[in-house]
Structure formats: structure tokens, C-alpha cells
Design a protein around this motif. Structure first.
Motif, PDB file in Angstrom:
ATOM      1  N   CYS A 114     -13.112   3.537  -1.849  1.00 23.88           N
ATOM      2  CA  CYS A 114     -12.060   3.393  -2.915  1.00 23.88           C
ATOM      3  C   CYS A 114     -12.612   3.243  -4.394  1.00 23.88           C
ATOM      4  O   CYS A 114     -12.598   3.983  -5.294  1.00 23.88           O
ATOM      5  CB  CYS A 114     -11.173   2.402  -2.974  1.00 23.88           C
ATOM      6  SG  CYS A 114      -9.990   1.918  -4.191  1.00 23.88           S
ATOM      7  N   ALA A 119      -4.954   3.476   0.044  1.00 23.26           N
ATOM      8  CA  ALA A 119      -3.848   3.805  -1.070  1.00 23.26           C
ATOM      9  C   ALA A 119      -4.564   4.125  -2.349  1.00 23.26           C
ATOM     10  O   ALA A 119      -4.088   5.100  -3.145  1.00 23.26           O
ATOM     11  CB  ALA A 119      -2.683   2.981  -0.665  1.00 23.26           C
ATOM     12  N   ALA A 152      -5.709  -1.096   3.867  1.00 24.93           N
ATOM     13  CA  ALA A 152      -4.412  -0.105   3.579  1.00 24.93           C
ATOM     14  C   ALA A 152      -4.360   0.000   2.130  1.00 24.93           C
ATOM     15  O   ALA A 152      -4.135   0.958   1.668  1.00 24.93           O
ATOM     16  CB  ALA A 152      -3.215  -1.022   4.400  1.00 24.93           C
ATOM     17  N   LEU A 153      -4.656  -1.150   1.320  1.00 24.37           N
ATOM     18  CA  LEU A 153      -4.573  -0.920   0.063  1.00 24.37           C
ATOM     19  C   LEU A 153      -5.587  -0.316  -0.474  1.00 24.37           C
ATOM     20  O   LEU A 153      -5.296   0.442  -1.760  1.00 24.37           O
ATOM     21  CB  LEU A 153      -4.527  -2.480  -0.534  1.00 24.37           C
ATOM     22  CG  LEU A 153      -3.348  -3.346  -0.535  1.00 24.37           C
ATOM     23  CD1 LEU A 153      -3.618  -4.813  -0.526  1.00 24.37           C
ATOM     24  CD2 LEU A 153      -2.176  -2.830  -1.349  1.00 24.37           C
ATOM     25  N   SER A 158       0.878  -1.474   0.042  1.00 19.33           N
ATOM     26  CA  SER A 158      -0.076   0.110   0.084  1.00 19.33           C
ATOM     27  C   SER A 158       0.884   1.234   0.108  1.00 19.33           C
ATOM     28  O   SER A 158       0.353   2.186  -0.491  1.00 19.33           O
ATOM     29  CB  SER A 158      -1.000   0.158   1.134  1.00 19.33           C
ATOM     30  OG  SER A 158      -0.327   0.059   2.274  1.00 19.33           O
TER      31      SER A 158
END
Length: 541
Positions: free
Chosen positions: A406, A377, A373-374, A347
Motif C-alpha cells: 500500500c 483497500a 484489510a485496510l 476497509s
């Protein structure tokens, strides 16, 4: 690209949307002209034929119109100016993609010699057609005859799918020596299948010596069960490659030692754009060697290291190395044993990937922490992301919160795969809310095997059914009640082929009390709505 905007600027009126048929045709004509007119882009990627240009222009206009019209229907602004902006923006973006793709190879440009299994297309010599087979010396003589013609223009050879023995390679050796200085691409994948190890190694040594010193941009050594011995059999060829742009080592038994040998033998990867490892035995130590190569590949655009038995330590090494690859467009790390730590490390590198369009992170044991986390990011990077796959990572509704934020920000998504997680209804509804507005290019969503029930399935169906060009919603292998199945099928009654199979659905999943579940189905939307109020999902225009 300015011609797209000019088309609309010249037709300003009180009511800008929808455009007239003549305006739509004018846009198609302008795009077609752009595709067939020489430019700095066409000098690099090639000019389209008029026929191909017209087809691409018509397709682009249709997609751009659908995206803009969907926006206008949901958010009408009186004169339709915002829809016009989307129409122009989408047309320009898709035009640039086609220009950079360049012309496709047309079937009628191919000359096929069926009895020999050989194909010649312009400067390409290819004997890979037909069934996989051993070839004798006599067959090699016949197959390779075109390469012996004086003054031939072949720069790309594909000898794949033919198993060379010693008699065949001794025929091929002088021919390859005679043309090696003109070669830029060599596909030597699957060239020793079924041969004893000693013979296979000698054949690969002769191939390597014959081609040593050629200046290749593309090299494919896949499907040769190389291992370290095989890699070193190609030493003479590999050590002379300073300008490789694409390297494929798929299904080659690349162990720790073999990975180190690759890193040791190739003198430069400064121009490398594509590096593919798949279905190897690389492991953590091998991943560390590959990571060193990645660090020395500053223009890398497409990296695949999937099904390579890489664990947390190797995953962290690869993740850190990828941080130096700011041009990355496609990342495929699926089916490894990264775990949470490697996911978090990756990430931190994702912020560098402004051009990322495809990311495949399936089956990496990310869990909620790694997935969050990914997702966080990716939300702040990769503005043009088109494919997001994070199946099989034990992601629950908790992780879905970050994923939804996201996904909502990625308006160019075409494919979303979150199968085989633990999203349940709460997570599925979060995802449905994230994709319901915009996402005009989305054509495939997979949330199969997520313990989703009636409400989650219904909202997912409603979120995608009206999207232009949508092709597949897969919600199979969930816990949708019979009534829920009927509702979903009714939503897709005019598009039955868009709804995937439901043959593995289990309406009695987890043996929950049926009456209690029906009450849950009736109430969960209200309950979830309150939770969703705190979720900031920004849908870009």
C-alpha cells in the motif's frame, strides 16, 4: 495548469534535463501570474497577493525540481523526458493545492488590541486572545463595544476562552440579537469554564436564544462540558441551523444521550463538510447516533471521532455510515476500541474515498487482520494519500507485507506513522523497501517502539536520508545495537537534526543472546531479500 507544460514544450532540445536556470525562473513567473490572475477558482477561494504568490511559486518549483531530479538520478532515460513530465505534473498538482487553499491571513492585516484581548481581522471579531479568564458585566461591555457600532461588517465572532456569567451574558444578549442576521460563523467554545452547572446552563440558554435563527455555516461548541443538558440548552440555536458546513463538539462530555440529542436537534446536515467529535464519552450507542448523522451528510469531507470510547459495534456502525461519504478527504478515528471486525468493515467503505488525503487509525486494536484489510483497500483507493497513521495496532511483519504494498503505491505521502507495533526487523525492512524509491514529498517517518534491530534501522535510515525536504526519522525505543546506532548516526552525519532522539533505545532488548543477534544482523538482509522477491511493490511515476 497548461502553462506549466507549455514552458517545457517551448524549450525542447536533445537534452531536456536538467532545465536551465532561465527555464526554472520562467516557470516561477508563470505560476505567480496564475496565482494573481482572477479565475473560477479564485472566485471561490480568493486571490493571492503578489508577495505570497511569489513565495509559493518558488517553493513549488523547488519541490517539483527535487522530485524530478531524484527520479532522473535513479532512472536516467537519456534525454530526461520522464523527469520533465514529473516536473510539470508535480508543479501543476502543487499549484492546484495552493489555489484551493487561497490566501493566508497576514499578520500585518490584523489589528490587535492587547489590553482588551480582542482582535479584529476584516469581518472577524475575536476576544479569545490572552489568558483564559472570567469576565464581568463591565468587562463584557468594553470587550463587545465594537459589535455595537452601527453598520459594522462582522460576520464571524469568536467568544472563546472567556467564561461568561449571568451579568456578562445579559450584557451580550442584546448585542448578539442586533447582529445575528449578519453572522455566518460563531465560535462559542469554552464560554462557561468554572461556572456552576445551573449558571452555565442558563448562560448557554441565553446564548442560544439570542442567536436562534441566524444562518451559520460554522459552529463551534467545544470545551463546554455540555452533556445532554448542555446540548439541549442550545436547542433554540441548533434547531434553526439548516446550512451548517462545519460543526465542532470536542471535549463536551458527549454521551449516548447527548449524541442522540445532537442528531435530533439539527434539522439538516446536507451541507455539512466538517464534523468533529473528540475526547467524549460517546460509546457504542452514541456512535450509532452519530452514524445516523453521518449517513445524512453526503458532502462530508473531514470527519473526526477520536478518543470517544467506541467499541466494535459502534465502529462497525460508523464504518458503514462512512460508506456514503464519497467526498471524504480526512478521516480521524484514532484511540477507540474498534477491533478487527470494525477494521474490516471500515476497509469496505474506503473504496469510496477517492479524495482521501489524511487517515488516522492509531490505537484501534486492528491487529494484522484488520490492518491488512485496510491496507489492501487503501492501496486501490485514495490515490493522493498524504498522511497514513496506524500506530499502536499490534501489527506484525505479517501485516507489514500488505502495508508495504500500500505504502509503495502512495507516492504523495508526506507522513507515515507505524509506531508502537510489533514489526521487528522483517517488517521494518519491508517498509524501508516500500519507501526507498520515489516518495519525494515524504518528510516524516515514525517506527519507534517496534522491536527493530540493527539491519531494520540501517535500511530505514538509508531509505529516507536522501529525500528532499525530509525532516524526521523516529526509530527510538527499539532494540538497536550500539554498532547499529553508530551506523545510523553516520548515515545522518550531514543531517543530524533529521534523526530523532535515541535515548530510549535498548540494545539488549528482550535479553537475546548478543552473539546470536550479531549473527542475525549479518544474515537477515539476505534472508529477507528472498522474502521480498514475492512482494509486488509498484512505484508510480
Amino acid at each position: 495548469m497548461d502553462s506549466v507544460t507549455q514552458t517545457f514544450q517551448h524549450r525542447m532540445s536533445v537534452k531536456l534535463w536538467p532545465p536551465s536556470q532561465s527555464t526554472r525562473l520562467m516557470l516561477i513567473e508563470r505560476m505567480t501570474k496564475n496565482f494573481i490572475t482572477p479565475s473560477f477558482i479564485s472566485r471561490k477561494y480568493g486571490l493571492l497577493s503578489k508577495e505570497e504568490a511569489e513565495k509559493d511559486a518558488e517553493k513549488i518549483e523547488m519541490m517539483a525540481f527535487a522530485a524530478a531530479n531524484q527520479h532522473y538520478e535513479k532512472e536516467p532515460d537519456g534525454d530526461g523526458s520522464s523527469a520533465v513530465q514529473i516536473y510539470a505534473k508535480e508543479s501543476s498538482r502543487l499549484m492546484l493545492e495552493v489555489l484551493k487553499r487561497g490566501p493566508r491571513i497576514q499578520e500585518d492585516e490584523e489589528v490587535t488590541t492587547a489590553d482588551k484581548g480582542a482582535v479584529a481581522v476584516a469581518n472577524v471579531f475575536d476576544i479569545s486572545g490572552g489568558p483564559r479568564a472570567f469576565i464581568s458585566g463591565e468587562e463584557a461591555e468594553e470587550l463587545l463595544e465594537p459589535l455595537k457600532v452601527p453598520g459594522n461588517l462582522y460576520t464571524r465572532i469568536c467568544l472563546s476562552n472567556r467564561s461568561f456569567g449571568l451579568d456578562a451574558i445579559h450584557v451580550a444578549e442584546p448585542i448578539l440579537l442586533s447582529i445575528k442576521d449578519q453572522l455566518t460563523e460563531a465560535d462559542l467554545s469554552d464560554i462557561v469554564a468554572g461556572r456552576p452547572e445551573s449558571e452555565a446552563l442558563e448562560v448557554m440558554n441565553i446564548f442560544s436564544s439570542a442567536l436562534a435563527g441566524c444562518n451559520l455555516r460554522y459552529l463551534n461548541l467545544s470545551n463546554n462540558a455540555l452533556g445532554e443538558k448542555g446540548i439541549r440548552a442550545f436547542e433554540a440555536l441548533l434547531k434553526t441551523q439548516n446550512n451548517l458546513e462545519e460543526l465542532y463538539l470536542i471535549n463536551d462530555g458527549i454521551s449516548e444521550e447527548a449524541a442522540r440529542a445532537v442528531c435530533e436537534l439539527i434539522p439538516s446536515t446536507e451541507k455539512l463538510k466538517v464534523l468533529h467529535f473528540h475526547n467524549n464519552m460517546t460509546g457504542d450507542e452514541g456512535a450509532a447516533a452519530i452514524a445516523e448523522m453521518v449517513k445524512q451528510s453526503p458532502v462530508l469531507e473531514d470527519f473526526r471521532c477520536s478518543s470517544t470510547r467506541v467499541g466494535s459495534e459502534g465502529g462497525v456502525a460508523l464504518a458503514e455510515a462512512l460508506g456514503s461519504c464519497s467526498h471524504l478527504k480526512k478521516l480521524d478515528l484514532r484511540d477507540n476500541m474498534f477491533g478487527v471486525e470494525a477494521g474490516i468493515s471500515l476497509s469496505k467503505s474506503l473504496f469510496a474515498f477517492a479524495d482521501l488525503t489524511e487517515v488516522y487509525l492509531n490505537y484501534l486494536n486492528l491487529e494484522d487482520e484488520g490492518a491488512e484489510a485496510l491496507a489492501n483497500a487503501l492501496k486501490d483507493s485514495a490515490p493522493s494519500l498524504e498522511v497514513l497513521e496506524m500506530a499502536g495496532n499490534d501489527i506484525t511483519a505479517k501485516g507489514a507485507l500488505s502495508l508495504a504494498a500500500c505504502i509503495a503505491a502512495k507516492q504523495f505521502l508526506t507522513k507515515l506513522n507505524l509506531a508502537e507495533n510489533e514489526l521487528k526487523d522483517e517488517g521494518a525492512i519491508l517498509i524501508a523497501k516500500a519507501i526507498e524509491v520515489g516518495h519525494g514529498q515524504l518528510n516524516e517517518v515514525d517506527l519507534s517502539t517496534n522491536a527493530i534491530r540493527r539491519s531494520g534501522a540501517r535500511l530505514l535510515a538509508q531509505a529516507v536520508v536522501d529525500k528532499p525536504g525530509f525532516k524526521l526519522l523516529n526509530i527510538n525505543a527499539n532494540y538497536i545495537s550500539d554498532e547499529g546506532i553508530d551506523e545510523v548516526k553516520d548515515i545522518f552525519k550531514s543531517l543530524p537534526n533529521v534523526l530523532g532522539d535515541l535515548d530510549e533505545n535498548d540494545p539488549e532488548g528482550e535479553d537475546l543472546d548478543e552473539d546470536a543477534q550479531e549473527d542475525d544482523d549479518a544474515d537477515d538482509e539476505d534472508e529477507l531479500e528472498s522474502k521480498l522477491k514475492g512482494l509486488e511493490i509498484k512505484h508510480e511515476e
